[in-house]
Design a protein around this motif. Structure first.
Motif, short mmCIF file in Angstrom:
data_model
loop_
_atom_site.label_atom_id
_atom_site.label_comp_id
_atom_site.label_asym_id
_atom_site.label_seq_id
_atom_site.Cartn_x
_atom_site.Cartn_y
_atom_site.Cartn_z
N LYS A 137 8.28 -5.49 2.50
CA LYS A 137 8.41 -5.91 3.90
C LYS A 137 7.81 -4.83 4.78
O LYS A 137 8.17 -3.66 4.68
N ARG A 138 6.90 -5.24 5.65
CA ARG A 138 6.24 -4.33 6.58
C ARG A 138 5.59 -3.14 5.87
O ARG A 138 5.70 -1.99 6.32
N MET A 139 4.93 -3.44 4.78
CA MET A 139 4.17 -2.40 4.10
C MET A 139 2.68 -2.67 4.29
O MET A 139 2.26 -3.81 4.53
N ALA A 140 1.90 -1.59 4.17
CA ALA A 140 0.46 -1.76 4.19
C ALA A 140 0.02 -1.98 2.74
O ALA A 140 0.28 -1.15 1.87
N VAL A 141 -0.61 -3.11 2.50
CA VAL A 141 -0.99 -3.51 1.14
C VAL A 141 -2.47 -3.83 1.13
O VAL A 141 -2.91 -4.75 1.81
N SER A 142 -3.23 -3.10 0.34
CA SER A 142 -4.67 -3.37 0.29
C SER A 142 -4.99 -4.28 -0.89
O SER A 142 -4.18 -4.47 -1.79
N ASP A 143 -6.20 -4.83 -0.86
CA ASP A 143 -6.63 -5.65 -1.99
C ASP A 143 -6.66 -4.83 -3.26
O ASP A 143 -6.31 -5.32 -4.34
N GLU A 144 -7.06 -3.57 -3.11
CA GLU A 144 -7.10 -2.70 -4.29
C GLU A 144 -5.71 -2.54 -4.88
O GLU A 144 -5.55 -2.51 -6.10
N SER A 145 -4.72 -2.43 -4.02
CA SER A 145 -3.34 -2.30 -4.51
C SER A 145 -2.90 -3.55 -5.23
O SER A 145 -2.22 -3.48 -6.25
N LEU A 146 -3.27 -4.70 -4.68
CA LEU A 146 -2.89 -5.95 -5.35
C LEU A 146 -3.56 -6.04 -6.72
O LEU A 146 -2.95 -6.47 -7.70
N GLU A 147 -4.79 -5.62 -6.77
CA GLU A 147 -5.49 -5.64 -8.05
C GLU A 147 -4.84 -4.65 -9.00
O GLU A 147 -4.62 -4.96 -10.18
N TYR A 148 -4.51 -3.48 -8.48
CA TYR A 148 -3.85 -2.45 -9.29
C TYR A 148 -2.54 -3.00 -9.86
O TYR A 148 -2.24 -2.82 -11.05
N LEU A 149 -1.80 -3.69 -9.01
CA LEU A 149 -0.54 -4.28 -9.45
C LEU A 149 -0.78 -5.28 -10.57
O LEU A 149 -0.11 -5.26 -11.61
N ALA A 150 -1.76 -6.13 -10.36
CA ALA A 150 -2.03 -7.19 -11.34
C ALA A 150 -2.47 -6.61 -12.68
O ALA A 150 -2.14 -7.16 -13.74
N MET A 151 -3.19 -5.49 -12.64
CA MET A 151 -3.76 -4.95 -13.88
C MET A 151 -2.80 -4.02 -14.62
O MET A 151 -2.98 -3.81 -15.83
N ASN A 152 -1.84 -3.43 -13.93
CA ASN A 152 -1.04 -2.37 -14.54
C ASN A 152 0.37 -2.76 -14.96
O ASN A 152 1.07 -1.97 -15.56
#
Lengths: 571, 224
Positions: A115-130
């Motif tokens: 909630k109310r975090m800064a989330v980049s596309d790279e972070s979403l990709e990082y999340l998905a891959m790790n």
């Protein structure tokens, strides 16, 4: 297994572990962990979910060190006033630093709620891959990502059960991200993309809904027509929560009867939202499900009183209702007469800058007369009276959350021209369970004195354009022992007021003060006295030297921020 | 604190008939009241306070989008064509920009002598000094909303006829009289505004433009 008589609580480790595994409440766990070292350890090893309500109050390393077995994380970042553009961009709350630590510490992480975090596309990709077992992603009021990040999530998260995107600042680049969901993914239970503007591939969506037999929450965006919605709900009659797409008439070829028939199969539906472009014509299609509804969110539907009446006469079980003030006082009369079980009401302004429209004290009174169980209210209005609020308090003494927003700053009681002190005085005197209070209108220090004297359970307090002197804030800071979050803007509170809360700040989550009379000297004094607080000043370009225009103070075990941008100064 | 303002135009006008010679009593309280807000007819004036009312940006954008949508539907009739949809998309982007604070570039702080709390004004909502000054008058000086202002009427804050003048601090930290430089140049250099008592702004000349003068306008000597 003789119990040691000198340490009667020295229970076997296995016993502790199994018992603690059953405790879900964070509050209980926190209490239990304080009993003794054994319990502390049993608790920390068995904890599966952690909630960090201020991402800067602790570092990811500390969390990972203490709780090795976490599977689910809730993380909240920016101060709430960032919702209203009071926090500059690039302030912080970037999720990446957390993900980097979690990738090593919690490779089996399953759920992430931000909630109310800064989330980049790279972070979403990082999340998905790790995180290979990752299941549930919920993003509320986050920003910094686009549909590209979503593509990464749906492509790589093979066990996805939840994708919940609410009110985010998403850069919607279109690009058909939904079609990236693999054909063999059947585990989805929650899908909410209502906040996205662009069209998704309907074929992909239809196929997804059809093969995910456990789907219980589906909230589509405005690009989905009623015809398409009909096909979706025919495939998923077990839905418990539905967010419709557009009700625009020119996009529908199904008849009202056909649509009604589709809805009537959804016997488990208890929550309904969406309703973009809704008019009287297609409104009846939802009638078959109204009787079971407990939560109805019409806050994006510009309905009038008549349309609202149509629906509400059928919603006898309603507990929560969100509407736009286009329904007017007449509409709220309907609420009062049709929904006796109502517990929560939110009335949002359709056109905040138009003083002619909206709801008044009359609507508020009607609701309180008919709904004695009301405990949560958020009410935006152009005018209010002390007498009306006092009556509302008498009618509904169970308020836990009272958020009244009189939209003109410093507006007095429009009948008597007096400050609104007595209104909020009545609320705090009559409602002992009050935990959250947002005040507005013209208020003198007296209102704050009432609050300090009576609102002993108050945890969250928001105030703007109010008060006469430092005393106001002092009354509240000294009088309310359970404060957790205080947000103040545009009030005449200075350094003395700030320092009056010294005893409280370490037991609070945070304090926000902007456009008040606080100086950097005062903040420095506070910082010197309280080393376990981060006292941050957000520098405003046009600020006078010495004045601290935006101050954010919070307790932390992580020390000063290491990622602070140049305009955030920790004193 | 009572302050009296004359409505009739002083020197430095473009001509035009002001019509109204009446003296206007404007009380000046120390607390901000609702009268400081313009009625709905003047959209640009109303949205002056950052983040107020406290409605999430996401929700505001959504509602703005919907209002445009229904407006377009009315215009085109049932069965909106691609043209109207494109139009909607463009106007939505502008509205999003309007609602989102553009950091420093749009909003500047305004303080007035004698008032403890300053306000913020969105300079991007104006395209000339007149509308800005009128907006500030309504915000700070409780100018009565029932008085209709002609476009030609000059704000008293600009023409030197009132007890207050509008000044600004530029990028170099100097305080200047508002109105001396072209509007665009002003936008590029203004850091913040101050409504100052005329008597405190010593060495102040009424608004003038001299082509021979150096680009830098006359600096105010402030009596502290």
């Amino acid at each position: 297994m003789d119990p040691d008589l000198t340490k009667p609580w020295a229970l076997p480790e296995e016993f502790l572990k199994r018992t603690f595994a059953l405790i879900n409440s964070d509050k209980d766990r926190n209490s239990a962990s304080l009993v003794c070292k054994d319990w502390y350890n049993a608790e920390r090893f068995s904890r599966r979910h952690v909630s960090i309500r201020n991402c800067y109050s602790v570092s990811p390393e500390i969390v990972a060190a203490r709780f090795p077995g976490i599977r689910s994380v809730t993380l909240k970042g920016k101060p709430r006033f960032s919702d209203f553009n009071l926090v500059p961009e690039d302030w912080g709350a970037d999720v990446q630093s957390w993900l980097s630590v979690f990738a090593a510490a919690y490779p089996f992480l399953e759920e992430l709620r931000l909630k109310r975090m800064a989330v980049s596309d790279e972070s979403l990709e990082y999340l998905a891959m790790n995180f290979h077992g990752f299941k549930a992603l919920s993003l509320l009021s986050c920003d910094g990502f686009s549909t590209i990040g979503l593509e990464a999530i749906v492509t790589h998260c093979k066990n996805l059960t939840e994708l919940d995107l609410q009110e985010n600042g998403i850069d919607d680049l279109g690009g058909d991200w939904l079609s990236y969901v693999p054909e063999n993914l059947t585990s989805l239970e929650v899908l909410n993309f209502a906040a996205l503007d662009s069209e998704v591939s309907f074929d992909a969506l239809e196929s997804l809904v059809s093969r995910c037999k456990s789907l219980r929450v589906l909230k589509v965006n405005r690009k989905i027509s009623l015809d398409q919605l009909r096909r979706l709900i025919e495939l998923a009659p077990k839905l418990t929560e539905l967010g419709t797409g557009s009700f625009a008439e020119d996009l529908v070829s199904s008849s009202v009867t056909e649509l009604e028939s589709a809805f009537s199969k959804c016997r488990d539906l208890h929550t309904l939202s969406g309703f973009w472009d809704v008019t009287l014509l297609y409104l009846p299609v939802i009638f078959p499900v109204c009787g079971n509804l407990t939560f109805l969110n019409l806050s994006y539907a510009t309905l009038g009183a008549i349309e609202l009446e149509c629906i509400l006469t059928r919603c006898k079980s309603l507990r929560r209702l969100w509407v736009l003030d286009t329904v007017g006082d007449e509409g709220l009369e309907m609420v009062g007469s049709c929904c006796p079980l109502l517990e929560e009401l939110r009335v949002f302004p359709a056109d905040p800058f138009n003083q002619e429209l909206g709801v008044t004290e009359s609507g508020f009174l009607s609701v309180s007369n008919g709904c004695p169980n009301l405990h949560y209210v958020l009410y935006f209005c152009q005018r209010m009276t002390n007498a009306a609020v006092a009556t509302v308090a008498q009618n509904c003494p169970n308020f836990t959350h009272f958020r009244l927003c009189i939209m003109s700053p410093g507006e007095p009681d429009y009948l008597t021209n007096e400050p609104m002190d007595e209104a909020f005085g009545a609320i705090v005197k009559t409602c002992p369970n009050l935990r959250r209070l947002s005040v507005s209108g013209r208020l003198t220090d007296l209102a704050f004195e009432y609050i300090g004297n009576h609102a002993k359970n108050l945890e969250t307090f928001s105030v703007a354009f109010a008060g006469t002197s430092d005393l106001g804030m002092e009354y509240v800071m000294r009088g309310c022992p359970k404060l957790r979050r205080v947000e103040i803007r545009d009030c005449p509170f200075g350094d003395n007021a700030l320092l009056s809360g010294l005893a409280q700040y370490e037991s609070m989550r945070s304090l926000w003060m902007s456009a008040c009379n606080v100086t950097t000297d005062g903040c420095k004094k506070l910082a010197d006295e309280m080393p376990r607080l981060n006292v941050e000043v957000i520098k405003d370009d046009g600020g006078e030297d010495g004045s601290a225009d935006k101050v954010y103070i919070y307790r932390t075990v992580a020390g000063p921020r290491t990622d602070a941008p140049p305009f955030v100064v920790t004193l | 604190m009572e302050t009296t303002f004359r409505l009739s135009g002083g020197g430095g006008g473009d001509g035009g008939d002001y019509g109204d010679d009446d003296e206007l009593e404007l009380g000046l309280g120390l607390s901000l009241t609702s009268a400081a807000y313009a009625p709905s007819s003047n959209g640009a004036l109303s949205s002056q306070v950052v983040g107020w009312p406290p409605v999430k940006t996401y929700r505001m954008n959504s509602l703005v989008n919907q209002a445009k949508f229904s407006k377009n539907e009315e215009e085109k009739g049932v069965g909106g064509n691609d043209g109207s949809k494109k139009k909607k998309k463009n106007s939505n982007k502008n509205d999003e920009k309007m609602v989102k604070e553009t950091g420093h570039s749009g909003f500047v702080k305004v303080n007035m002598d004698g008032l403890p709390i300053g306000r913020k004004v969105d300079l991007n909502a104006h395209d000339c000094y007149e509308t800005l000054a009128q907006a500030l008058e309504i915000m700070f000086l409780k100018a009565s909303s029932s008085i209709r202002r002609e476009k030609q009427q000059h704000s008293r804050l600009l023409d030197g006829s009132s007890e207050f003048v509008l000044t600004y601090e530029d990028k170099e930290g100097d305080w200047m009289l508002v109105g001396d430089v072209p509007w665009r140049m002003f936008l590029g250099t203004v850091k913040r505004l101050r409504i100052m008592k005329t008597s405190d702004a010593n060495g102040l000349a009424p608004r003038y433009q001299e082509k021979n003068q150096k680009p830098k306008s006359k600096q105010l000597e402030l009596r502290r």
